[in-house]
Design an enzyme around this catalytic site. Sequence first.
Site, PDB file in Angstrom:
ATOM      1  N   GLN A 125      55.019  12.940   9.423  1.00  0.00           N
ATOM      2  CA  GLN A 125      54.231  13.073   8.200  1.00  0.00           C
ATOM      3  C   GLN A 125      53.827  14.529   7.950  1.00  0.00           C
ATOM      4  O   GLN A 125      53.094  15.102   8.746  1.00  0.00           O
ATOM      5  CB  GLN A 125      52.972  12.206   8.324  1.00  0.00           C
ATOM      6  CG  GLN A 125      52.033  12.280   7.134  1.00  0.00           C
ATOM      7  CD  GLN A 125      50.762  11.465   7.365  1.00  0.00           C
ATOM      8  OE1 GLN A 125      50.295  11.354   8.491  1.00  0.00           O
ATOM      9  NE2 GLN A 125      50.203  10.907   6.312  1.00  0.00           N
ATOM     10  N   GLY A 126      54.302  15.097   6.848  1.00  0.00           N
ATOM     11  CA  GLY A 126      53.954  16.483   6.512  1.00  0.00           C
ATOM     12  C   GLY A 126      52.905  16.552   5.423  1.00  0.00           C
ATOM     13  O   GLY A 126      53.222  16.822   4.263  1.00  0.00           O
ATOM     14  N   TYR A 127      51.684  16.286   5.786  1.00  0.00           N
ATOM     15  CA  TYR A 127      50.578  16.311   4.824  1.00  0.00           C
ATOM     16  C   TYR A 127      49.694  17.547   5.045  1.00  0.00           C
ATOM     17  O   TYR A 127      49.653  18.454   4.243  1.00  0.00           O
ATOM     18  CB  TYR A 127      49.705  15.052   4.968  1.00  0.00           C
ATOM     19  CG  TYR A 127      50.106  13.867   4.105  1.00  0.00           C
ATOM     20  CD1 TYR A 127      51.441  13.606   3.795  1.00  0.00           C
ATOM     21  CD2 TYR A 127      49.159  12.977   3.624  1.00  0.00           C
ATOM     22  CE1 TYR A 127      51.798  12.516   3.020  1.00  0.00           C
ATOM     23  CE2 TYR A 127      49.509  11.880   2.852  1.00  0.00           C
ATOM     24  CZ  TYR A 127      50.827  11.655   2.546  1.00  0.00           C
ATOM     25  OH  TYR A 127      51.161  10.565   1.782  1.00  0.00           O
ATOM     26  N   SER A 128      48.956  17.531   6.177  1.00  0.00           N
ATOM     27  CA  SER A 128      47.946  18.572   6.414  1.00  0.00           C
ATOM     28  C   SER A 128      48.573  19.950   6.544  1.00  0.00           C
ATOM     29  O   SER A 128      49.722  20.099   6.965  1.00  0.00           O
ATOM     30  CB  SER A 128      47.185  18.271   7.709  1.00  0.00           C
ATOM     31  OG  SER A 128      46.469  17.083   7.582  1.00  0.00           O
ATOM     32  N   GLU A 244      47.828   3.104   5.270  1.00  0.00           N
ATOM     33  CA  GLU A 244      47.607   3.573   6.632  1.00  0.00           C
ATOM     34  C   GLU A 244      46.281   3.044   7.158  1.00  0.00           C
ATOM     35  O   GLU A 244      46.179   2.596   8.292  1.00  0.00           O
ATOM     36  CB  GLU A 244      47.596   5.110   6.648  1.00  0.00           C
ATOM     37  CG  GLU A 244      47.346   5.684   8.042  1.00  0.00           C
ATOM     38  CD  GLU A 244      47.177   7.206   8.039  1.00  0.00           C
ATOM     39  OE1 GLU A 244      47.199   7.801   6.948  1.00  0.00           O
ATOM     40  OE2 GLU A 244      47.024   7.764   9.125  1.00  0.00           O
ATOM     41  N   SER A 383      39.244  11.887   7.252  1.00  0.00           N
ATOM     42  CA  SER A 383      38.138  11.863   8.223  1.00  0.00           C
ATOM     43  C   SER A 383      37.120  10.801   7.796  1.00  0.00           C
ATOM     44  O   SER A 383      37.092  10.368   6.645  1.00  0.00           O
ATOM     45  CB  SER A 383      37.449  13.222   8.289  1.00  0.00           C
ATOM     46  OG  SER A 383      36.655  13.419   7.129  1.00  0.00           O
ATOM     47  N   ASN A 384      36.284  10.395   8.750  1.00  0.00           N
ATOM     48  CA  ASN A 384      35.322   9.347   8.415  1.00  0.00           C
ATOM     49  C   ASN A 384      34.333   9.796   7.342  1.00  0.00           C
ATOM     50  O   ASN A 384      33.792   8.970   6.616  1.00  0.00           O
ATOM     51  CB  ASN A 384      34.607   8.878   9.692  1.00  0.00           C
ATOM     52  CG  ASN A 384      35.531   8.020  10.557  1.00  0.00           C
ATOM     53  OD1 ASN A 384      36.748   7.988  10.318  1.00  0.00           O
ATOM     54  ND2 ASN A 384      34.982   7.337  11.533  1.00  0.00           N
ATOM     55  N   GLU A 385      34.150  11.101   7.223  1.00  0.00           N
ATOM     56  CA  GLU A 385      33.295  11.602   6.134  1.00  0.00           C
ATOM     57  C   GLU A 385      34.021  11.440   4.792  1.00  0.00           C
ATOM     58  O   GLU A 385      33.409  11.068   3.785  1.00  0.00           O
ATOM     59  CB  GLU A 385      32.940  13.077   6.369  1.00  0.00           C
ATOM     60  CG  GLU A 385      31.945  13.294   7.502  1.00  0.00           C
ATOM     61  CD  GLU A 385      32.527  12.997   8.881  1.00  0.00           C
ATOM     62  OE1 GLU A 385      33.743  13.228   9.099  1.00  0.00           O
ATOM     63  OE2 GLU A 385      31.771  12.527   9.758  1.00  0.00           O
TER      64      GLU A 385
END
Lengths: 398, 378
Positions: A125-128, A244, A383-385
């Site tokens: 996966q090339g996201y971040s 996901e 992230s959970n935030e």
Amino acid sequence: MNLEFTPEENAFREEVRAFIEENHPKHLEGMGNREDMSPEDMTAWHKILGKKGWSAPAWPVEYGGTGWDATQRYIWSEENARVGTFMPLPFGVSMVGPVIYTFGNEEQKKQHLPGILSGEEWWCQGYSEPGAGSDLASLKTTAVRDGDHYVINGQKTWTTLAQHADWGFFLCRTDPDAAKPQEGISFILVDMKTPGVEVKPIKLIDGGYEVNETWLTDVRVPVENLVGEENKGWTYAKFLLAHERSGIAGVARSKRGVEKLREIAAAETLEGKPLIEDFDFARKVSQLEIDLAALEITELRTLAGEQAGKGPGPESSILKIKGTEIQQRLTELTLEAVGSYGTPMYGSIADHGSNEYQIGPDYAQHSAATYFNMRKTSIYGGSNEIQRNIITKMILGL
Amino acid sequence: MDFNFTEEQDMVRDGLSRMVREQYGAEERRQLIATDAGWSREVWSQLAELGILGMSFSEEDGGFGGGAIDSMVVMEEFGKGLVVEPYVPTVVCAGGFLKHAGTAAQKEEHIGGIVSGERVFAFAYAEPRGRYDLANLETSAKKDGGDYVLNGHKAVVIGAPWASHLVVTARTSGEQTDKQGISVFIVDKSAEGVTTRDYATVDGRRASEVYFENVRLPADALIGEEGNAFPLIERVTDEAIAAQCAEACGAMKVAHAMTLEYAKQRKQFGVPIASFQVLQHRMVDMYTEYECSVSMTYLATLRLEKEERERKQAVSAAKVRVGQAAHHIGEEAIQIHGGNGMTDEYAIGHYFKRLTIFDSEFGNIDHHMKRHIALASG
């Protein structure tokens, strides 16, 4: 309203349990730590399931799904957790697969879905990017149209297991002048063997090499590898993230994890008694079990909603937050339970030659590394935030 | 697995929801709980007319054939309006004892009156020194000829000022904390030797300290088997807990919605405070706590008919989890309301108070955590 399984569902459980017992490689049982696994080990169960037609239960039947309903899929994950199978990696089956069958063209479906199902085609996966984490839409990797190709330049990071990947799905900026950053992004499939793709492993705090930096320098990709429409990639990316998240709670694994934690705490002693009889420790385990029960029913309610026709919605953000908190707490308590034998670094014994000798009990071997590693869960997948931001917007309506 | 309610249950919810909205607004409730009686017979009669009081009894007992899921539906709506009327003591507790262990004559004598709204019960189980231990009983019932003679003091009996009858747990043999030797009686509150000190509770209800001095009970006041009532008491208490978890869910849902609404209206620094991420995330966590509580309430309710260990484990887990959520949501709701949350005028404080007291009814978080641990290791 009831929580009972029907006789048909119990029969289904028997069937999949028997299949797992007969077909899952014994030497891979309970292998949870990727550090000890070869790429072949990691795809072994996936390939067996591919042959059986069970590698992607959640897919529509026409694309290779099993046609199981939500309850059957839940039973399936429970039975896998019971044995500790290493399930198919999510990047193909849970992420790019649904994007391809939902938004891709016939050629793309024909080219990729069979390999994703069989486990022959390994995806990453090339996201971040270094500058685009939670603010994913600020990504800078560019894809510039040049005749029949896109020319991709940029740097991706946290590309999990890219060192083994055949293909990657990348978010690239195709319109730098779009009014909003989300509007100029495209979803492009990249053959990882293409010249200009370079994967550099990143060592993590647990000592392992799970993720990578992926550099893309003048990577020429045929335009046929664009999924859906140009500049509409953000829609597909969000779709993928919701998919996901829906499997991310990991309830069945955590239930098995609590059982293991109880076994460890029964084997460890405190003041001459099993640790599990210590009230302070037992209380922590019970709290974890109670939180897990709440998560389990919440997931079942969500699945029931999906079965009734709702897609994975913002509720999956709750599952992500609670699921990862529980996974983390489990590894934290496991590390606490093993006491001092959480300290030795695995594989670092300097006793010249003997590789059979280990320090401390079996169950303590990876306890610290696993705890360190699992901190990732509240960071990845949004992230959970960020999940809280999603709930703020989608559920609280702010 | 099925999370759907029946059509009847949906209808009851809608009807009750309308009734609570129309007749049990914050202002109406404020006036009601300030009256001498502290509750509304009229509301109670309406509940009977709507069939609410009879829902969870079987048809052959004179009810409408429902069960614990119906009580869950009812109590969630009660929680939304902070309804004080004694559904749990009367229908769930007294009704539970009668359903599970009552003789045909006892059912005949009492259930009709419960369903019609004429007979109101309170459940006198707690004692000043017993804390949450249902078996720790100083109240005694001694055999005397064909009668029993009841002596003792029951603490914080919710709804007793409104009740015509009491369900009383008492020791018929054994030592103070033995699980054996416990019996359950139905006591007419007007019987000679019964005295009460009535008072208001901090969450808007009424309760009594109840004293029994040589109260003579006929043999048929006994429900179930003499000396072997402890498992029955635990079962009924678990049913009451499941119902009150549903009530807490209703109250939490409203407390969360009120807080969200307030945060959207209230402006500071020139903007609604709901635009602050620090408050958004706290309201998300409140929402998550609420959702987890709904899940645990389902779990407890749907496990009530399971074998004892499974039932107790689910109920204790729910009581712990919902108790934690109730404290969390109540406290956060007040904080986000700021100074206004501290005033009696704002409704939120009343929800906070009910959610606070929820924890200490039928065993608090620590009590049920201990029970959960004991069940896990036993």
